[in-house]
Design an enzyme around this catalytic site. Structure first.
Site, PDB file in Angstrom:
ATOM      1  N   CYS A 132       2.093   4.496  28.590  1.00 18.87           N
ATOM      2  CA  CYS A 132       0.483   4.798  29.063  1.00 18.87           C
ATOM      3  C   CYS A 132       1.435   6.645  29.788  1.00 18.87           C
ATOM      4  O   CYS A 132       2.577   6.180  30.612  1.00 18.87           O
ATOM      5  CB  CYS A 132       1.132   3.461  31.042  1.00 18.87           C
ATOM      6  SG  CYS A 132       0.332   4.784  32.067  1.00 18.87           S
ATOM      7  N   CYS A 135       0.783   7.672  34.014  1.00 17.43           N
ATOM      8  CA  CYS A 135       1.787   6.750  34.383  1.00 17.43           C
ATOM      9  C   CYS A 135       3.028   7.830  34.165  1.00 17.43           C
ATOM     10  O   CYS A 135       4.070   8.220  35.701  1.00 17.43           O
ATOM     11  CB  CYS A 135       2.412   5.314  34.177  1.00 17.43           C
ATOM     12  SG  CYS A 135       0.773   4.084  33.864  1.00 17.43           S
ATOM     13  N   ASP A 136       3.391   7.806  33.000  1.00 16.29           N
ATOM     14  CA  ASP A 136       4.540   8.918  32.566  1.00 16.29           C
ATOM     15  C   ASP A 136       5.114  10.137  32.552  1.00 16.29           C
ATOM     16  O   ASP A 136       5.665  10.394  32.258  1.00 16.29           O
ATOM     17  CB  ASP A 136       5.575   7.295  31.791  1.00 16.29           C
ATOM     18  CG  ASP A 136       6.168   6.777  32.668  1.00 16.29           C
ATOM     19  OD1 ASP A 136       6.236   6.310  33.385  1.00 16.29           O
ATOM     20  OD2 ASP A 136       5.405   5.364  31.779  1.00 16.29           O
TER      21      ASP A 136
END
Ligand code: NAP
Length: 315
Positions: A132, A135-136
């Site tokens: 992701c 997300c990261d």
């Protein structure tokens, strides 16, 4: 508790089915075990859903869909379904908290990222291995990251990662991308993106964190080590079909087979969105599937239950 329609999964397909079903006057419940919105919530900018000319985040888009479905009375239930059963025409849903009944069921359980299944992948997930970018990605400011895959997700997310990383290396197993041309062109024109062709990851190395990728060229068979700060894996999706296998007919890859009305092999059970065997998996096709499934469910309820109720009232 008896519903007209129970929808399993609150991604775009389920949210659209809930809107159509509830707005059509059917008593509608929608079950979601995790976060409302599904896979698209981690997409930073959805720019091909009509009506949002500047794009919209997946999170905001699905939040709007939820509000819209609730406005017409769809009931959101945050429980994990553990089994699906049948009692005559009635569909019985079991969760950890109890049993729910419905005349019709719409399966919108979606899909999840495929793993590479190479040594080091599982151990280093969350320590440099990610699925992701939204997300990261911000963790990799001025770092060098790799993206594995050549589809829309890999190339779009690779492009997104260039906001943070100083270099993004796309590693693809063939010498041409699968992604749509417009997405490819943007990546080819992005000076921060490099490509390694005809190459697969054989192992992910690192002690506490990822340190390097062991790569093998599929043509020359040459093995190389690529030092890297992070790797983002986008090698396709797998269906979330855990509840379905014994009852619902699936294709060879495990996606649900339906007709054009979203009808599965079981009368009164429909499927919509990424879980379905389909040619295109987009938010717009998922929402379209959801609308068709809700319309079909309503028609089926009228033709089956309502006819039965009229018959028994006569006797
Ligand atoms: P995908 O289209 O199935 O692409 C998967 C990619 O991973 C392919 O390039 C494939 O290589 C590669 N791959 C598969 N297994 C591999 C392995 N074991 N090792 C190395 N590479 C491997 O999956 P996706 O990109 O996640 O997209 C899923 C669906 O969502 C698609 O229908 C896509 O169009 C849609 N989507 C659309 C958008 C958009 O329109 N903006 C954005 C994201 C996703 P090959 O090419 O050699 O098969």
């Amino acid at each position: 508790m008896k519903y007209d329609v129970i929808i399993i999964g609150a991604g775009p397909a389920g949210l659209s089915a809930a809107l159509y079903s509830a707005r059509g006057g059917l008593k509608t419940a929608i079950f979601e075990k995790a976060m409302v919105g599904g896979q698209i919530t981690v997409t930073d900018n959805v720019e091909n859903y009509p009506g949002f000319e500047d794009g919209i985040s997946g999170f905001d888009l699905t939040a709007k869909m939820k509000t819209q479905a609730e406005r017409f009375g769809a009931e959101f239930i945050s429980e994990e379904i553990t089994a699906i059963g049948l009692e005559g025409l009635c569909k019985v849903i079991e969760t950890n908290s109890g049993e729910y009944r419905a005349k019709s069921l719409i399966i919108c359980t979606g899909a999840h990222p495929r793993r590479l299944n190479v040594p080091g992948e599982e151990r280093l997930t969350g320590r440099g291995v990610s699925y992701c970018a939204t997300c990261d990605g911000a963790l990799y400011r001025d770092k060098v990251v790799a993206v594995i895959g050549g589809g829309d997700s890999a190339i779009e997310e690779g492009q997104f990662l260039t906001r943070f990383a100083k270099k993004v290396i796309v590693i693809h197993r063939r010498d041409e991308l699968r992604a749509q041309k417009i997405i490819q062109d943007r990546a080819f024109n992005n000076p921060k993106i490099e490509f390694i062709w005809d190459t697969v990851v054989q192992e992910i190395h690192g002690d506490q964190r990822i340190e390097k990728l062991e790569l093998v060229n599929r043509k020359s068979k040459k093995i190389t080590m690529l030092p890297i700060d992070g790797v983002f894996i986008y090698v396709g999706i797998l269906p979330n079909n855990g509840l379905l296998e014994s009852r619902i007919e699936l294709d060879n890859a495990g996606f649900v087979l339906t007709d054009e009305n979203m009808q599965t092999n079981v009368p009164g059970i429909y499927a919509a969105g990424d879980i379905r065997h389909t040619v295109l998996r987009q938010v717009v096709t998922a929402t379209s599937d959801g609308a068709v499934a809700a319309w079909s469910a309503e028609k089926w309820i009228i033709e089956n239950y309502d006819a039965l109720e009229v018959e028994s009232a006569k006797q």
